[in-house]
Structures are given as structure tokens and as C-alpha cells.
Design an enzyme around this catalytic site. Structure first.
Site, short mmCIF file in Angstrom:
data_model
loop_
_atom_site.label_atom_id
_atom_site.label_comp_id
_atom_site.label_asym_id
_atom_site.label_seq_id
_atom_site.Cartn_x
_atom_site.Cartn_y
_atom_site.Cartn_z
CD GLU A 1 0.41 1.49 1.79
OE1 GLU A 1 1.09 1.23 2.81
OE2 GLU A 1 -0.09 0.62 1.07
CG ASP A 2 4.07 7.99 -1.04
OD1 ASP A 2 5.03 7.19 -1.07
OD2 ASP A 2 3.83 8.81 -1.94
CB VAL A 3 3.58 8.36 5.41
CG1 VAL A 3 3.81 9.77 4.84
CG2 VAL A 3 3.11 8.43 6.85
#
Length: 306
Positions: free
Chosen positions: A120-122
Site C-alpha cells: 500500500e502507499d504511504v
């Protein structure tokens, strides 16, 4: 030394690697070295040895140990792996580090390798039952742990941070890790996205999204990942959508998608690189404000009793 000088690009230092001479790096070098150059240094058949070999050093290593589990990420300011750009760390920690530091200490390993079922993205949370992950612990000094000791180790990880939690922490085999990756693109994932629109909307303006099934997308590699992913057009599926009206400019969308779908780009369109997209379906500008992963539908690792 011959391999290193003949193919310097094959033996570059990498994070968490104790040596640059990995099996894959050696294979890559052998494929690039010309046969005549190789035979100059290593004739076939080899010449007979003139002296006896002396053992200068004997080193004993344990085989790698593999630990698997699922993690939840509750922070919107935490990357999955260390975020380092041009040698500069951007954020102080990562999911990988928060988990691995405890495992490294207990197993007394030299290094580790982290892998997971997607990432997942930050700024994206991972909720529900979490995301499957596996960690290879290289040359551990301790290799045997009881189920109770693994539960205590899991609790220690969970008590150390409010940004992540792990569950189903267990010892697995190298072969079992393959189940995490097999058929990865055929797996499904569910998301919850908070969406903003520039033009005012009413409930009836978004209700039709609920009736769309198996929507086919053409997704050109997003601009934000083009520096690390090859340029390609990938066909992805949005299996189902469920809209939840909030106000004239906001609604929440629950999606079940094919793994590997770029959700942010499906919402805002990425300058037309993802077609169709929520903006084009609604005939207005749309953008995503928040995104949560609600489930990663991989039946691995096995669920453990509490």
C-alpha cells in the site's frame, strides 16, 4: 574476483544483503561473460593441483528461517519499506522495520528479507484481516520457537507501536511462501475510498455506480510510479462498487477489484491514463482524499486461534 571485474553491474550492494555474491547475481554474471574469457581463467578440464589445500577458516551457518503473518497499518504517514531517496531517509520508520527489529533480536539473525502480498502507499491504511507478509531470517542463531513464544513475540511487536498490528505470526517453510504469490493477479482486494467532486452531486448522481459489474479498465503505468515500473497498459477489473453519499461534494466508494488495480488513478484518471475512471463516469472532476485497504483475499498464512 574475475566475475566481479568482468560484470561489475551484476554485483551491486543491496539493503539487508550480507554479500553481493548472491546466487541470482552469479547466474546473471555467468550469462553475460563470454565463454572464451571464462575459459582463460577456468580451463576445462582444470589443471591438476600442485599443492594441498589449507583450511584458513571454517564458518558454520544455520539455514534461513521463515516467519509469516498478517499486518494491519493504521497510520497514513508510514511506508511499507524504508523510504530512502538519493540516500536520504524521508520518514523515520516503516512497516518492515517495526516488525523485523523484534524478529532480528529474538532470532539473532544476520539479516532479513521482507516480502508481502502487494503493498500500500504511504498514506493508505490496511484494515480488516490485514495484509499477508513473510520474512526470511538469514543465518539465525536461534531457530526453534514454541507456539507460545511466537504469541509473545507477536504481542511484543503489537505493544511497541500504535501504527501497526500483526496477527497469525508463525514459522513457515520456504515452499509455503510461494502460496502468498501464486495467482496474485487473480486474487481480489476490497477498498474504501473517500472521493471529492468539483461539481455538486446528489444521491441519484452516483447511484448508478452500484449497478456496474465487472468494469474493464485500461491502466497505463501511473505517472507517480513510472520511475520504477515499466511503461505498459494493464487491463484490470472492478468487480463491484457500492456508493455512500456524504454531501454535495463528497461520497465514499467501496470497491472490490482485481489485485494490481491502481485505485487512486481509477478515481482521478491520471490525466486520462486510466480509462474509464470515476471522473469520466460522473462527467466531472473527481479526486481521492483517503484510501483504505479493507481486505486482501489471500488464504494464507493459516489463521491461528487466539
Amino acid at each position: 574476483m574475475f566475475r566481479a571485474t568482468a560484470c561489475p553491474d551484476c554485483f551491486k550492494p543491496a539493503k539487508n544483503k550480507q554479500s553481493v555474491f548472491t546466487r541470482m547475481a552469479v547466474i546473471k554474471a555467468l550469462e553475460k561473460i563470454k565463454e572464451e574469457d571464462f575459459l582463460k581463467h577456468f580451463p576445462c578440464p582444470p589443471s591438476s593441483p600442485k599443492t594441498l589445500c589449507d583450511a584458513l577458516e571454517i564458518q558454520c551457518n544455520n539455514g534461513a528461517v521463515f516467519v509469516a503473518g498478517r499486518y494491519n497499518k493504521y497510520s497514513r504517514n508510514l511506508p511499507q519499506t524504508p523510504w530512502i531517496i538519493d540516500g536520504e531517509r524521508k520518514l523515520e520508520s516503516s512497516v518492515e522495520e517495526l516488525i523485523s527489529e523484534h524478529l532480528m533480536a529474538e532470532f539473532k539473525a544476520d539479516s532479513f528479507n521482507f516480502s508481502s502480498s502487494g503493498r500500500e502507499d504511504v498514506d493508505v491504511r490496511t484494515l480488516g484481516n490485514g495484509r499477508p507478509f513473510a520474512i526470511e531470517l538469514v543465518n539465525p542463531r536461534r531457530i526453534r520457537f514454541t507456539a507460545e513464544e511466537m504469541r509473545r513475540l507477536q504481542q511484543a511487536i503489537n505493544d511497541s507501536s500504535d501504527k501497526i498490528q500483526v496477527r497469525d505470526l508463525q514459522l513457515v517453510t520456504r515452499e509455503a511462501i510461494g502460496r502468498m504469490k501464486e495467482g496474485e493477479e487473480e486474487k481480489t482486494k476490497t477498498y474504501s475510498a473517500l472521493i471529492w467532486t468539483d461539481k455538486a452531486i446528489q444521491r441519484e448522481d452516483i447511484a448508478f455506480l452500484d449497478d456496474i459489474k465487472e468494469l474493464k479498465l485500461d491502466q497505463k503505468t501511473p505517472l507517480r510510479v513510472l520511475h520504477r515500473r515499466p511503461l505498459a497498459v494493464r487491463c484490470r477489473l472492478i468487480h463491484t462498487m457500492k456508493s455512500e453519499y456524504i454531501d454535495e461534494h463528497h461520497f465514499r466508494l467501496h470497491l472490490k477489484t482485481q489485485a494490481g488495480t491502481y485505485i487512486k488513478e481509477f478515481v482521478h484518471g491520471d490525466f486520462g491514463r486510466t480509462k474509464p475512471n470515476i471522473g469520466s463516469l460522473l462527467n466531472r472532476t473527481a479526486d481521492i482524499l483517503e484510501l483504505d485497504v479493507e481486505s486482501v483475499d489471500v488464504d494464507w498464512p493459516p489463521t491461528l486461534a487466539d
